[in-house]
Design an enzyme around this catalytic site. Structure first.
Site, PDB file in Angstrom:
ATOM      1  N   GLY A  10      35.244  41.507  23.690  1.00 53.89           N
ATOM      2  CA  GLY A  10      35.912  41.391  24.992  1.00 53.89           C
ATOM      3  C   GLY A  10      36.053  39.932  25.415  1.00 53.89           C
ATOM      4  O   GLY A  10      35.620  39.006  24.719  1.00 53.89           O
ATOM      5  N   ASP A  35      27.751  50.868  20.214  1.00 48.76           N
ATOM      6  CA  ASP A  35      28.290  51.573  21.377  1.00 48.76           C
ATOM      7  C   ASP A  35      27.117  51.808  22.339  1.00 48.76           C
ATOM      8  O   ASP A  35      26.185  52.554  22.021  1.00 48.76           O
ATOM      9  CB  ASP A  35      28.908  52.899  20.917  1.00 48.76           C
ATOM     10  N   ALA A  59      31.541  46.760  28.854  1.00 52.00           N
ATOM     11  CA  ALA A  59      31.867  47.405  30.133  1.00 52.00           C
ATOM     12  C   ALA A  59      33.197  48.129  30.018  1.00 52.00           C
ATOM     13  O   ALA A  59      34.041  47.796  29.176  1.00 52.00           O
ATOM     14  CB  ALA A  59      31.958  46.354  31.243  1.00 52.00           C
ATOM     15  N   THR A  61      36.401  48.297  31.957  1.00 48.64           N
ATOM     16  CA  THR A  61      36.948  47.370  32.954  1.00 48.64           C
ATOM     17  C   THR A  61      38.354  47.749  33.445  1.00 48.64           C
ATOM     18  O   THR A  61      39.019  46.922  34.067  1.00 48.64           O
ATOM     19  CB  THR A  61      36.982  45.936  32.370  1.00 48.64           C
ATOM     20  N   THR A 100      30.222  42.622  39.357  1.00 48.08           N
ATOM     21  CA  THR A 100      31.548  42.289  39.889  1.00 48.08           C
ATOM     22  C   THR A 100      31.575  42.161  41.413  1.00 48.08           C
ATOM     23  O   THR A 100      30.772  42.793  42.114  1.00 48.08           O
ATOM     24  CB  THR A 100      32.545  43.393  39.454  1.00 48.08           C
ATOM     25  N   TYR A 125      35.601  52.013  39.721  1.00 47.88           N
ATOM     26  CA  TYR A 125      35.063  50.924  38.886  1.00 47.88           C
ATOM     27  C   TYR A 125      33.915  50.218  39.603  1.00 47.88           C
ATOM     28  O   TYR A 125      32.837  50.031  39.040  1.00 47.88           O
ATOM     29  CB  TYR A 125      36.197  49.943  38.556  1.00 47.88           C
ATOM     30  N   LYS A 129      29.936  50.141  38.531  1.00 44.60           N
ATOM     31  CA  LYS A 129      29.236  48.874  38.253  1.00 44.60           C
ATOM     32  C   LYS A 129      28.009  48.741  39.157  1.00 44.60           C
ATOM     33  O   LYS A 129      26.966  48.240  38.735  1.00 44.60           O
ATOM     34  CB  LYS A 129      30.173  47.678  38.459  1.00 44.60           C
ATOM     35  N   TRP A 150      37.255  37.817  39.283  1.00 45.28           N
ATOM     36  CA  TRP A 150      38.578  37.303  38.881  1.00 45.28           C
ATOM     37  C   TRP A 150      38.433  36.407  37.640  1.00 45.28           C
ATOM     38  O   TRP A 150      38.880  35.251  37.615  1.00 45.28           O
ATOM     39  CB  TRP A 150      39.216  36.529  40.030  1.00 45.28           C
TER      40      TRP A 150
HETATM   41  N1  LIG Z   1      37.583  40.616  33.957  1.00 46.07           N
HETATM   42  C1  LIG Z   1      37.267  40.385  35.233  1.00 46.07           C
HETATM   43  O1  LIG Z   1      38.091  39.934  36.041  1.00 46.07           O
HETATM   44  C2  LIG Z   1      35.866  40.658  35.716  1.00 46.07           C
HETATM   45  C3  LIG Z   1      35.567  40.407  37.059  1.00 46.07           C
HETATM   46  C4  LIG Z   1      34.271  40.660  37.509  1.00 46.07           C
HETATM   47  C5  LIG Z   1      33.318  41.141  36.634  1.00 46.07           C
HETATM   48  N2  LIG Z   1      33.650  41.408  35.351  1.00 46.07           N
HETATM   49  C6  LIG Z   1      32.610  41.941  34.465  1.00 46.07           C
HETATM   50  O2  LIG Z   1      32.435  41.015  33.413  1.00 46.07           O
HETATM   51  C7  LIG Z   1      32.023  41.708  32.237  1.00 46.07           C
HETATM   52  C8  LIG Z   1      32.909  41.301  31.068  1.00 46.07           C
HETATM   53  O3  LIG Z   1      34.243  41.660  31.376  1.00 46.07           O
HETATM   54  P1  LIG Z   1      35.454  41.268  30.425  1.00 46.07           P
HETATM   55  O4  LIG Z   1      36.497  40.659  31.265  1.00 46.07           O
HETATM   56  O5  LIG Z   1      34.948  40.548  29.218  1.00 46.07           O
HETATM   57  O6  LIG Z   1      35.943  42.736  29.992  1.00 46.07           O
HETATM   58  P2  LIG Z   1      36.640  43.199  28.652  1.00 46.07           P
HETATM   59  O7  LIG Z   1      37.500  42.114  28.099  1.00 46.07           O
HETATM   60  O8  LIG Z   1      37.272  44.518  28.972  1.00 46.07           O
HETATM   61  O9  LIG Z   1      35.419  43.403  27.645  1.00 46.07           O
HETATM   62  C9  LIG Z   1      34.576  44.503  27.709  1.00 46.07           C
HETATM   63  C10 LIG Z   1      34.201  44.855  26.309  1.00 46.07           C
HETATM   64  O10 LIG Z   1      33.286  45.956  26.339  1.00 46.07           O
HETATM   65  C11 LIG Z   1      33.652  46.845  25.296  1.00 46.07           C
HETATM   66  N3  LIG Z   1      33.152  48.192  25.532  1.00 46.07           N
HETATM   67  C12 LIG Z   1      33.721  49.183  26.268  1.00 46.07           C
HETATM   68  N4  LIG Z   1      32.968  50.293  26.179  1.00 46.07           N
HETATM   69  C13 LIG Z   1      31.906  49.997  25.377  1.00 46.07           C
HETATM   70  C14 LIG Z   1      30.819  50.733  24.893  1.00 46.07           C
HETATM   71  N5  LIG Z   1      30.654  52.013  25.218  1.00 46.07           N
HETATM   72  N6  LIG Z   1      29.921  50.115  24.088  1.00 46.07           N
HETATM   73  C15 LIG Z   1      30.091  48.816  23.747  1.00 46.07           C
HETATM   74  N7  LIG Z   1      31.123  48.074  24.146  1.00 46.07           N
HETATM   75  C16 LIG Z   1      32.025  48.659  24.970  1.00 46.07           C
HETATM   76  C17 LIG Z   1      35.150  46.788  25.264  1.00 46.07           C
HETATM   77  O11 LIG Z   1      35.629  47.296  24.046  1.00 46.07           O
HETATM   78  P3  LIG Z   1      37.059  48.046  23.983  1.00 46.07           P
HETATM   79  O12 LIG Z   1      38.060  46.984  24.291  1.00 46.07           O
HETATM   80  O13 LIG Z   1      37.094  48.568  22.605  1.00 46.07           O
HETATM   81  O14 LIG Z   1      37.024  49.104  25.043  1.00 46.07           O
HETATM   82  C18 LIG Z   1      35.397  45.303  25.446  1.00 46.07           C
HETATM   83  O15 LIG Z   1      35.377  44.629  24.200  1.00 46.07           O
HETATM   84  C19 LIG Z   1      32.085  43.192  32.580  1.00 46.07           C
HETATM   85  O16 LIG Z   1      30.801  43.631  32.902  1.00 46.07           O
HETATM   86  C20 LIG Z   1      32.964  43.252  33.806  1.00 46.07           C
HETATM   87  O17 LIG Z   1      32.651  44.361  34.627  1.00 46.07           O
HETATM   88  C21 LIG Z   1      34.894  41.164  34.864  1.00 46.07           C
END
Ligand SMILES: NC(=O)c1ccc[n+]([C@@H]2O[C@H](COP(=O)([O-])OP(=O)(O)OC[C@H]3O[C@@H](n4cnc5c(N)ncnc54)[C@H](OP(=O)(O)O)[C@@H]3O)[C@@H](O)[C@H]2O)c1
Length: 285
Positions: A10, A35, A59, A61, A100, A125, A129, A150
């Site tokens: 991710g 997983d 996560a 997301t 988040t 979501y 979380k 963000w």
């Molecule tokens: N992006 C934002 O704006 C944002 C904002 C605030 C907080 N956050 C938090 O920051 C963290 C990282 O977010 P990110 O932006 O890196 O999200 P992301 O790009 O969607 O990465 C999440 C990763 O988790 C993997 N995943 C999903 N289900 C899983 C499972 N059951 N077991 C293992 N891996 C799994 C996904 O794989 P697949 O792609 O194969 O599903 C993806 O590679 C998360 O906790 C998110 O809630 C993000």
């Protein structure tokens, strides 16, 4: 220190891995390799390998899709986190859970939400979380719960990249101007994660870039730094018609970082500047 990173394919997972040196004992696991909803696999892996720290980037997301599949969102964000927390506790590992700004409801008037404000998520979501936060606190006392917002960086899909891509193909980009938050550059977040791990001062921290803006203002700054010709046009959330409700105001401020003598993250404009610089370097022919 032996560090495991799940969700490694991710956006944040890749950023974390890229910011350790090859001599560090850091291993990333994609969803196929680990997983987190599989409790037995999680326990076996951690019992066998015994990392000192797990950075939990896995996560669900999909903010809008979560409204239609809450069970999936809770399975990953709440119970997946619990699986990791329980196994971390069994082996004495520290868990870093990334949360988040969407745990907040958006009613606060100015100044930003600090770590002691009461969550009140508006969408599935955010609720899933927050449930993950509670389970991590319950199952693994040696934890860092790091709320960010963000998020964008050179890896994965994010708003910054979407604006740059659109800015090269269309002349006019409508962007919502009625949601205010703290855009956070993933590189800055990872620096703070590394710093916090070294402190061992466990707890909940707000780790977003400082300052605040709307998505429209964020897009304007991206366009300015990336020299985009497209016109950024303000619009409203209702015109955009997203399925999940978003907080109108979800700025994260921190009392806990300074209280533990950890530097706040730089201003969000500095994040945009660094990302623009890195993006231009990476895409130079
Ligand atoms: N992006 C934002 O704006 C944002 C904002 C605030 C907080 N956050 C938090 O920051 C963290 C990282 O977010 P990110 O932006 O890196 O999200 P992301 O790009 O969607 O990465 C999440 C990763 O988790 C993997 N995943 C999903 N289900 C899983 C499972 N059951 N077991 C293992 N891996 C799994 C996904 O794989 P697949 O792609 O194969 O599903 C993806 O590679 C998360 O906790 C998110 O809630 C993000």
């Amino acid at each position: 220190m032996k560090i495991f990173v799940n969700g490694a394919a991710g956006q944040l997972g890749q950023e974390v891995l890229s910011r350790f040196s090859p001599s560090d004992d850091v291993r990333g696991f994609s969803r196929d390799e680990w997983d987190v909803t599989d409790g037995e696999r999680t326990r076996d892996l951690l019992q066998c390998e015994r990392p000192d720290v797990v950075i939990h980037c896995a996560a669900y997301t999909h903010v809008d899709r979560a409204e239609d599949e809450p069970i999936v969102a809770y399975r990953v964000n709440a119970y997946g986190a619990r699986n990791v927390a329980a196994s971390c506790r069994e082996i004495g590992a520290v868990m870093v859970y990334v949360s988040t700004d969407y745990v907040f409801g958006g009613e606060r008037k100015g100044g930003g939400y600090d770590e002691w404000d009461q969550p009140a998520p508006l969408n599935v979501y955010g609720r899933s979380k927050e449930a993950g936060e509670q389970l991590v606190r319950q199952f693994c006392p040696e934890h860092f719960i790091l709320r960010t917002s963000w998020l964008y960086g050179v890896h994965g899909h994010n708003f910054f990249k979407a604006i740059v891509d659109k800015g090269r193909t269309v002349s006019r980009i409508p962007v919502v101007n009625d949601q205010t938050g703290s855009p956070t550059y993933a590189g800055h977040l990872v620096s703070t994660i590394k710093e916090l791990i070294a402190t061992r001062c466990y707890g909940t921290f707000h780790t977003a870039n400082s300052g605040a803006c709307t998505w429209y203002q964020f897009a304007k700054e991206i366009a300015r730094q990336m020299l985009l010709k497209a016109q950024i046009v303000p619009t409203t959330s209702s015109q955009f018609g997203q399925k999940a409700r978003r907080p109108r105001y979800s700025v994260l401020s921190s009392v806990s970082l300074p209280a533990q003598n950890v530097a706040p993250l730089p201003h969000w404009r500095e994040g945009v500047r660094e990302m623009s610089k890195q993006w231009k370097e990476d895409t130079r022919d």
